[in-house]
Design an enzyme around this catalytic site. Structure first.
Site, mmCIF file in Angstrom:
data_model
loop_
_atom_site.group_PDB
_atom_site.id
_atom_site.type_symbol
_atom_site.label_atom_id
_atom_site.label_comp_id
_atom_site.label_asym_id
_atom_site.label_seq_id
_atom_site.Cartn_x
_atom_site.Cartn_y
_atom_site.Cartn_z
ATOM 1 N N ASP A 34 -7.587 -22.630 -2.896
ATOM 2 C CA ASP A 34 -7.634 -23.226 -4.230
ATOM 3 C C ASP A 34 -6.232 -23.596 -4.696
ATOM 4 O OD1 ASP A 34 -7.354 -20.390 -4.031
ATOM 5 O OD2 ASP A 34 -7.547 -20.192 -6.199
ATOM 6 N N ASP A 58 -7.684 -13.486 1.513
ATOM 7 C CA ASP A 58 -7.224 -14.556 0.634
ATOM 8 C C ASP A 58 -6.610 -15.628 1.527
ATOM 9 O OD1 ASP A 58 -6.699 -16.032 -1.606
ATOM 10 O OD2 ASP A 58 -5.421 -14.553 -2.593
ATOM 11 N N CYS A 72 1.849 14.266 -6.922
ATOM 12 C CA CYS A 72 2.676 14.815 -7.998
ATOM 13 C C CYS A 72 2.648 16.343 -8.056
ATOM 14 C CB CYS A 72 2.262 14.202 -9.331
ATOM 15 S SG CYS A 72 2.514 12.422 -9.348
ATOM 16 N N CYS A 87 1.303 13.924 -14.348
ATOM 17 C CA CYS A 87 0.187 13.631 -13.443
ATOM 18 C C CYS A 87 -0.068 14.839 -12.549
ATOM 19 C CB CYS A 87 0.527 12.414 -12.591
ATOM 20 S SG CYS A 87 -0.726 12.039 -11.353
HETATM 21 N N1 GUN Z 1 -4.010 -14.323 -5.908
HETATM 22 C C1 GUN Z 1 -3.603 -14.214 -7.182
HETATM 23 N N2 GUN Z 1 -4.001 -15.300 -7.894
HETATM 24 C C2 GUN Z 1 -4.679 -16.095 -7.047
HETATM 25 C C3 GUN Z 1 -5.349 -17.351 -7.209
HETATM 26 O O1 GUN Z 1 -5.389 -17.952 -8.279
HETATM 27 N N3 GUN Z 1 -5.965 -17.857 -6.094
HETATM 28 C C4 GUN Z 1 -5.952 -17.204 -4.899
HETATM 29 N N4 GUN Z 1 -6.590 -17.749 -3.853
HETATM 30 N N5 GUN Z 1 -5.317 -16.034 -4.732
HETATM 31 C C5 GUN Z 1 -4.693 -15.490 -5.797
HETATM 32 ZN ZN ZN Z 2 0.480 11.459 -9.451
#
Ligand code: GUN
Ligand code: ZN
Length: 642
Positions: A124, A89, A279, A274
């Site tokens: 973005d 990201d 767990c 769980c």
């Molecule tokens: N991580 C969570 N939401 C977003 C988003 O809208 N854009 C980007 N690039 N990373 C994110």
């Molecule tokens: Zn668990």
């Protein structure tokens, strides 16, 4: 990018995406790895959960001198010690959380490329649902501008261009359309974290729908920050292929445990419901008292066990064709998810979902709750019945539901009268000859359905009677037994019309008809016309498969492109010999064809080449460059029976 569909349930798909670091099976959950604070090593995740992809943040790497230098010289895979696919990201989320960030939008894309990311993300602009229409619009325009220039510098890296637009459906649609024109590979749906945090799942559904609808079907769709497994089935049934989650770690930091139905605080639990390895090997008292760092890791691991196991359930459900049941089950676990499913009941949304819905499925249809009657497959049954039904008399006998198949009880009565028998069911009206067709015979409802569903099906029966100007009669007309009345023949007629269109049975049965039934089950197997085998009936779903001789009749009857998948002339001979149709060679296709529909395969000159079963609908066939579009059943030169 190579992305191919292997299996499906509506818009949900089992796909294979190829990156430079191997194949990724979708739908996939990408655990978020914070390069500054690795809670659980990627290697360990690979060992425990067989992950083939993860996501990390290139902005964090970029901002840290040591990480940056290491990543630039040795690559991000070495940095994380992971040899699978890595998505990165860009820092958008940091700018949303912390305000302005100082990085150039192009530089961060080039950086991701240079550290060897398999899928990089543009920078973005995060559209917060609270923002005004105009501000949101400005942000999507800038995001699109950045996507355009980023796609020029991405090099070999796959590129993710998010769809933004807040909760404005028209802006989401506009953004998705513009992103579709840009050369890129993955479309994350962004800006949804605030919706997720406030459990605004109805808005989330609207956002996913208005984005996905306008994105190319051959591209991978990602949901940014999907977080909780409660939302995975909804996302996947709306066509999301990838979800990422930092929640496993975020929740662990706050001593919160993820479960399939929600999240619980450790302090509120006396026992952990769980049986994951964490767990079963750790006593809750022990867990509560242990050192914070150690506990955080244990809870994070538990959270991952739950998340990955929920993803597995989704995959199994897609393969069985039971994903709707899982989605509806989640809506019974959480009221906000219940509201989200209301969005899927909107007429325009149902119409869209229906285009992707298979004609039949491996598993029976199980009733879950009031949402069930809005499933696309039921919507389709009702639409088709209303458009193809031809009443034989002005009166009908309405019958209560009995054990399936209904004809076991009502056959004799039906054959003695010209008056049609209509069974009142949760699906609405079912003419007796349709009682073995999927999903009618293959459905399970409780003895008493909920009031809302009851009202809905009663309304449909009323509309049916009105539309065809039918009067209900209790008494069948007495008289001579009409020799024309043979339930098997009528079954063939009704099902042909439901599958191939109103009145097509008049064409396909115009001549000497012979119906061959199974000796052991008594079910219809084959239909011959003037000595030629034109149709076979599948025992599991009571639907017809088309033989070449049946296909020829349809080909003459219907003008192009009806029922056709048109392939490039140069593959004609392959098809004639029974080879499958690959999406790459599809030139056109009837937009009325649905996944698993029977189709005619023709050349660009409309030469009839064979018959087959569609795996994709028109939009998918035209969008994909990889994978099979039609499983050819029989080519005109083939002569095989498969
Ligand atoms: N991580 C969570 N939401 C977003 C988003 O809208 N854009 C980007 N690039 N990373 C994110
Ligand atoms: Zn668990």
């Amino acid at each position: 990018m190579r992305f191919e569909i292997k299996d499906r349930d509506g818009l949900a798909r089992i796909g294979v995406l190829e990156t430079r670091h191997g194949k990724v099976e979708t739908p996939a959950l990408l655990p978020v790895i914070n390069p500054n604070k690795v809670l659980i090593e990627p290697k360990e995740m690979k060992k425990l959960f067989k992950i083939d992809i993860l996501i990390t943040n290139s902005y964090i790497i970029y901002k840290n001198k040591r990480l940056k230098e290491f990543a630039l010289s040795k690559g991000v895979h070495k940095l994380l010690d992971f040899d699978g696919s890595i998505m990165t990201d860009s820092g958008t989320f940091q700018s949303y959380v912390y305000g302005d960030i100082d990085v150039d939008p192009i530089e961060i894309v080039e950086f991701q490329r240079d550290i060897g990311s398999d899928i990089g993300t543009i920078l973005d602009l995060f559209t917060n649902p609270e923002e005004s229409y105009d501000e949101t619009k400005r942000k999507i325009n800038e995001t699109v501008r950045r996507a355009r220039i980023s796609s020029k510098v991405k090099g070999e890296m796959l590129l993710a261009c998010p769809v933004q637009g807040g909760t404005y459906e028209d802006l989401r649609a506009a953004c998705a359309k513009k992103m579709s024109e840009i050369e890129c590979d993955v479309h994350p749906i962004g800006g949804v974290v605030p919706l997720m945090e406030n459990q605004r799942y109805d808005d989330l559904a609207k956002v996913i729908i208005s984005s996905k609808r306008y994105l190319p079907l051959s591209r991978v769709v990602h949901l940014f920050g999907a977080g909780h497994p409660l939302v995975f089935p909804l996302a996947v049934i709306l066509g999301v292929d990838l979800v990422d989650s930092a929640s496993y770690a975020k929740y662990a930091r706050d001593d919160r445990l993820i479960f399939p139905w929600g999240t619980e605080k450790l302090e509120d639990l006396e026992e952990i419901p769980c049986n994951c390895p964490v767990c079963t090997s750790t006593d809750i008292k022990e867990l509560k008292e242990m050192d914070k760092v150690e506990r955080e890791k244990k809870i994070a691991l538990h959270n991952l066990y739950i998340c990955f196991s929920e993803m597995k359930r989704i995959k199994v459900a897609i393969k069985e064709g039971s994903l709707w049941e899982l989605v509806e089950e989640k809506s019974s676990l959480n009221p906000m998810m219940f509201d989200a499913l209301r969005v899927l009941e909107r007429e325009d949304v149902k119409e869209w979902l229906e285009k992707f819905e298979s004609i039949s499925k491996k598993s029976a249809l199980f009733y879950v709750n009031p949402h069930t009657l809005h499933r696309p497959i039921i919507y389709r049954y009702q639409k088709r019945l209303f458009s193809v039904y031809r009443p034989r008399e002005k009166e009908v006998v309405l019958k209560e539901e009995v054990e399936k198949p209904y004809s076991r009880y009502y056959r004799e009565e039906w054959e003695k009268s010209k008056i049609d028998i209509i069974v009142k069911t949760p699906f609405g009206p079912i003419p007796l000859p349709l009682d073995e067709m999927y999903p009618i015979a293959q459905s399970v409802f409780p003895k008493n359905i909920d009031e809302e569903s009851k009202i809905l099906s009663e309304k449909l029966i009323k509309e049916f009677l009105e539309k065809f100007e039918l009067k209900e009669t209790k008494e069948r007309r007495k008289g001579k037994r009409d020799l024309d009345l043979d339930l098997d023949l009528d079954r063939v007629r009704y099902i042909i019309d439901m599958q191939f269109g109103k009145g097509v049975s008049d064409i396909l049965l115009d001549g000497e008809v012979k119906i061959v039934k199974s000796k052991s089950t008594g079910k219809i197997r084959n239909v011959y016309l003037n000595g030629k085998h034109i149709l076979s009936m599948r025992a599991q779903d009571g639907l017809f498969t088309l033989k070449v001789d049946g296909g020829r009749i349809l080909h003459t009857y219907y003008a192009s492109p009806r029922f056709r998948v048109v392939v490039e002339n140069n593959v004609s001979d392959y098809i004639k010999n029974g080879r499958n149709v690959f999406s790459k060679f599809v030139v056109d296709c009837d937009s009325n064809l649905r996944p698993f529909d029977e189709c005619l395969i023709v050349s660009e000159d409309d030469d009839f080449l064979g018959v087959g079963r569609c795996l994709l609908n028109r939009d998918e066939m035209l969008s994909f460059n990889y994978g099979i579009a039609v499983k050819t059943r029989e080519g005109v030169k083939d002569g095989r029976n498969n």
